[in-house]
Design an enzyme around this catalytic site. Structure first.
Site, PDB file in Angstrom:
ATOM      1  N   GLU A 338      -3.987   4.829  -4.315  1.00 49.90           N
ATOM      2  CA  GLU A 338      -3.677   3.501  -3.807  1.00 49.90           C
ATOM      3  C   GLU A 338      -2.438   3.549  -2.928  1.00 49.90           C
ATOM      4  O   GLU A 338      -1.371   3.969  -3.374  1.00 49.90           O
ATOM      5  CB  GLU A 338      -3.441   2.517  -4.952  1.00 49.90           C
ATOM      6  CG  GLU A 338      -4.695   2.108  -5.694  1.00 49.90           C
ATOM      7  CD  GLU A 338      -4.470   0.945  -6.651  1.00 49.90           C
ATOM      8  OE1 GLU A 338      -5.479   0.387  -7.116  1.00 49.90           O
ATOM      9  OE2 GLU A 338      -3.302   0.609  -6.936  1.00 49.90           O
ATOM     10  N   CYS A 339      -2.576   3.137  -1.689  1.00 52.47           N
ATOM     11  CA  CYS A 339      -1.475   2.978  -0.741  1.00 52.47           C
ATOM     12  C   CYS A 339      -0.704   4.283  -0.553  1.00 52.47           C
ATOM     13  O   CYS A 339      -1.087   5.109   0.253  1.00 52.47           O
ATOM     14  CB  CYS A 339      -0.562   1.843  -1.184  1.00 52.47           C
ATOM     15  SG  CYS A 339       0.463   1.181   0.161  1.00 52.47           S
ATOM     16  N   ALA A 340       0.385   4.487  -1.294  1.00 49.18           N
ATOM     17  CA  ALA A 340       1.135   5.732  -1.154  1.00 49.18           C
ATOM     18  C   ALA A 340       0.253   6.933  -1.429  1.00 49.18           C
ATOM     19  O   ALA A 340       0.375   7.974  -0.790  1.00 49.18           O
ATOM     20  CB  ALA A 340       2.338   5.733  -2.093  1.00 49.18           C
ATOM     21  N   LEU A 342      -2.903   7.183  -0.801  1.00 51.67           N
ATOM     22  CA  LEU A 342      -3.695   7.384   0.410  1.00 51.67           C
ATOM     23  C   LEU A 342      -2.902   8.179   1.433  1.00 51.67           C
ATOM     24  O   LEU A 342      -3.405   9.144   2.030  1.00 51.67           O
ATOM     25  CB  LEU A 342      -4.092   6.024   0.979  1.00 51.67           C
ATOM     26  CG  LEU A 342      -4.606   5.977   2.419  1.00 51.67           C
ATOM     27  CD1 LEU A 342      -5.937   6.685   2.541  1.00 51.67           C
ATOM     28  CD2 LEU A 342      -4.722   4.534   2.904  1.00 51.67           C
ATOM     29  N   SER A 431      -7.403   3.900  -0.705  1.00 49.88           N
ATOM     30  CA  SER A 431      -7.228   2.786   0.219  1.00 49.88           C
ATOM     31  C   SER A 431      -5.832   2.219   0.053  1.00 49.88           C
ATOM     32  O   SER A 431      -5.089   2.577  -0.858  1.00 49.88           O
ATOM     33  CB  SER A 431      -8.272   1.689  -0.035  1.00 49.88           C
ATOM     34  OG  SER A 431      -7.940   0.926  -1.177  1.00 49.88           O
TER      35      SER A 431
END
Length: 818
Positions: A338-340, A342, A431
């Site tokens: 998630e986020c980081a 990704l 994502s």
């Protein structure tokens, strides 16, 4: 009914001092001997980090958008009872008291959560820029339609006793008691960053700062009055949230899920780990900036949020872990990012090399993406089911290119605001979207199920040894006689040279049986041997597979014929072969009467444009290169293109690379020819089947050099069969299988202290020492000698990857060699 003293710390606007007062209250009450549970309204991860420091237990989030209204009070009670019952819960609000999701009429606001939890409110007001007007603000907050019960006010940033008296009178006139007055003190502030406050885990002085804050709050706030306000909260008629009700184990074992932590990965919800534990997993935290390997026994990986862009250098320097993570993802270890996470899995982050498990590049931008969306799963994946919706939030200043998966093995993860975003497949979900799994426990269950189902390669039982080079003149050293024609030496010669049965690790052909649909196609093709073969249908199928025009494809009798066609295509002035690599194109050029220039690369055998003479009119390079296994970036190959130069890239093994990343087969460049072969992945060296891809003018010229009917009916049938949807699915499965086998081999070699080149191919180039090749053959194991590859010497061998049990035989033999 459940009794829980509690209050919500709110403010008229952001920047009023909610975090200071809420965290200070948590710390002061804890130091006074109370057990305090800290909570935060909204999706924020940073404030709960400070809450955890203040309370000595996990900070928790309460967000109706993320988890639904009916879970807010149960989650509050769960946090207040885990790991032990709390005496009081302090809930820090978000933004202004009534500010919620835009367009949602206050949904997910602090006031909304105060109502859902029936909690009184302690209002924090910054008085540094006003005096009596503060009374009007407080009155408006308390009398606004639908207002929660405001039970007291704390004045913040008070500059003088005179100002305090003026404001206090105004507040009390509005009918609200003043429970605390905090003076101006810069020590109370926390440093900011591009996404907000700096996480507590990154502030070594945070604990010391909390001591100062706790002391100040204890001195300037009436803690007894605050506790009385908290105790005025009514009992709650709900049961605490229970992760064991939401998910269930799928077996009795407890596979390890490695969860990224440390300074670079500080963002995750406590309930995520609790759900995974309840689903039968064992959560183990690792620090990607310092830990050199994943936790022992890792069967799943969770990479949450944080600031990898701030710690990119430390992450990139930990090359051992980057390689292990890349191999784990390629081997199908279930992974959520998630986020980081990704950004960490991308090829690069602001130009710094990251894990490289995703074909994407990430970079900082000047624009903040902040949204509270509803996301729809773009298709079936490890976490989502096509059309399923979840709620989440995004908060980042980076951007990836591409923004979504488009390959055969990774499609988009979500569809948000009409656009596909993220990357998702059977074992990977990455994502920008943060999802609170307590609101969507099916995601935790699916991830845990995938972790339980994943079967890693068994650990070999052998002692650890370190290889040492043999001294010159060592009597135990043996040396192979060089072959008569090194450029035409092949792996099958290693097998034929053995005196008896041999374990074949020399020939790079997939050891598994051919798929039934391919067998059927080959057998059916025998019915056509009475007619001359025509490759038109096969070439059309290949063109469709790669998105090329029909006249950009030439079917060939394997890559061998293609090398000969290229050698005869022109009177090459200066043909260059990049070595070490497969020697067949070099031999074909020599046979055609050309003097070949060797462009030799040194370990780690990375393609260097400077190694190729500028006047070269033909350049031949493998990708991934045989025997090094190095996969060159596509842009490194296209950088070789020049006017009047033909660049030939041999992609004979790229179908064994998951996702066929770095392939140029689907791209048309002036002066580029891509060669493919079906020999290796599909296990049919006896059927010479391959093809060349290039612009129509080059393909037409090659076709004119080709002997009529050189491509057999069986080869044509194989070309058609291996372009089908079933073939794509099976190719992906085989590529993932090869990646697992290769990771097991590379780990085994490292355990024995034996050097090797990190590979992306169905083989590994290893430096075992002079004479080891021959001693292995005497032990009944054939590996490919590499002194026949220009640029390599007798210490190197190429090892074909095989199933783990076969690899164990090699590793045991290496351990036992004298």
């Amino acid at each position: 009914m459940t009794t829980l003293p509690r209050l919500v710390v709110a403010a008229p606007s952001t920047g009023s001092g909610k975090t200071t007062v809420a965290t200070g209250l948590m710390a002061a009450l804890t130091r006074a001997g109370h057990v305090v549970s800290g909570h935060k309204v909204g999706p924020d991860y940073i404030d709960p980090g400070y809450h955890a420091l203040a309370c000595g237990r996990s900070g928790r989030n309460l967000d109706p958008h993320l988890v639904g209204e009916d879970r807010i009070a149960p989650l509050l009670l769960h946090g207040a009872h885990t790991p032990t019952p709390a005496d009081v819960a302090v809930v820090e609000g978000v933004m202004g008291l009534y500010d919620g999701r835009v367009g949602g009429a206050g949904f997910s606001s602090t006031a909304h959560v105060a109502h859902l939890t029936a909690s009184p409110v302690l209002l924090v007001v910054d008085v540094s820029r006003s005096s009596r007007s503060v009374g009007a603000v407080a009155h408006g907050m308390a009398s606004y339609p639908g207002a929660p019960r405001i039970g007291g006010v704390v004045l913040n940033q008070v500059g003088s006793p005179r100002l305090e008296a003026e404001v206090r009178t105004a507040i009390e006139t509005a009918g609200l008691p003043v429970l605390g007055v905090l003076p101006r003190d810069e020590a109370f502030s926390t440093p900011s960053r591009h996404l907000g406050l700096v996480p507590a885990a990154e502030r070594e002085e945070a604990a010391h700062a909390l001591d100062h804050l706790a002391a100040a709050v204890a001195e300037h706030v009436d803690l007894d009055a605050v506790l009385a306000l908290a105790r005025s909260a009514p009992d709650l008629d709900v049961q605490p949230w229970d992760p064991t009700v939401e998910v269930a184990p799928t077996g009795t074992e407890r596979p390890v899920v490695a969860v990224a932590g440390g300074r670079a990965f500080t963002f995750r919800y406590a309930e995520t780990e609790e759900l995974l534990e309840a689903a039968g997993c064992r959560v183990v935290t690792f620090d990607p900036t310092t830990d050199r390997s994943l936790p022992e026994g890792t069967r799943g990986i969770y990479l949450g949020g944080g600031f990898p862009e701030v710690h990119a250098s430390a992450l990139a320097d930990n090359r051992a872990l980057l390689g292990e993570l890349r191999a784990a993802v390629a081997a199908g270890v279930p992974t959520v990012a998630e986020c980081a996470g990704l950004l960490y899995l991308a090829d690069t982050l602001d130009g710094t090399a990251m894990v490289g498990a995703l074909r994407a590049e990430a970079a900082m931008t000047g624009r903040l993406t902040l949204r509270y969306p509803e996301a729809t799963a773009s298709g079936d994946s490890m976490l989502g089911r096509s059309g399923e919706t979840v709620t989440g939030h995004e908060f980042h200043r980076t951007h990836t290119e591409p923004v979504a998966g488009t390959s055969s093995d990774l499609g988009p993860a979500w569809r948000i605001d009409g656009a596909d975003v993220g990357f998702a497949g059977p074992a990977l979900h990455a994502s920008y979207l943060h999802v609170h799994w307590a609101g969507h426990p099916q995601l935790a269950q699916r991830f845990a199920d995938a972790v339980h189902a994943h079967r890693p390669a068994p650990e070999p039982t052998r002692r650890r040894v370190h290889a040492t080079p043999r001294a010159a003149g060592d009597a135990s050293r043996t040396t192979d006689e060089p072959p008569a024609d090194p450029l035409r030496h092949h792996g099958d010669a290693e097998v034929r040279a053995a005196d008896g049965p041999v374990l074949d690790l020399a020939v790079n052909v997939h050891p598994g049986p051919r798929p039934p649909w391919l067998e059927a196609a080959l057998r059916t093709s025998l019915d056509e041997v009475g007619a001359y073969p025509h490759p038109g249908t096969a070439e059309a199928a290949v063109a469709a597979r790669h998105g090329r025009e029909r006249d950009e494809v030439l079917a060939t009798a394997g890559a061998a014929e293609a090398f000969g066609l290229i050698a005869r295509l022109r009177e090459w002035r200066r043909p260059v072969v990049v070595h070490p690599q497969f020697t067949e194109p070099h031999a074909a050029l020599q046979q055609a009467g050309h003097a070949v220039t060797e462009a030799r690369l040194s370990a780690p055998f990375v393609l260097d444009d400077d190694a190729v003479p500028e006047d070269a009119d033909l350049v031949v390079v493998g990708n991934p290169t045989n025997p090094t296994g190095v996969l060159h970036p596509a842009e490194a190959i296209t950088a070789l293109l020049r006017p009047g130069r033909l660049v030939v890239v041999d992609e004979a093994f790229l179908d064994a690379v998951p996702g066929e990343r770095e392939s140029l087969a689907a791209t048309s460049y002036d002066g580029l020819v891509v060669l493919r072969s079906l020999t290796k992945l599909w296990g049919m060296p006896g059927v010479r089947a391959g093809y060349a891809l290039g612009q129509s003018a080059v393909v037409d010229a090659l076709r004119r050099e080709q002997t009529p009917w050189s491509v057999s009916a069986q080869a044509c049938a194989a070309l058609v069969a291996t372009t089908s949807e079933a073939a794509r699915t099976e190719a992906h499965r085989r590529a993932q299988q090869i990646a697992r086998w290769r990771a097991y081999l590379e780990t085994g070699l490292a355990d024995l202290g034996l050097g090797h080149v990190p590979s992306t191919a169905p083989y590994v180039l290893a430096e075992l020492g002079d004479g080891v090749h021959e001693r292995l053959r005497r032990a009944g194991i054939a590996v490919r000698r590499c002194d026949t590859f220009p640029g390599l010497g007798p210490a190197w061998v190429r090892i074909a990857v095989r199933p783990e049990t076969t690899t164990d035989r090699l590793l045991h033999a290496l351990e036992e060699l004298p």
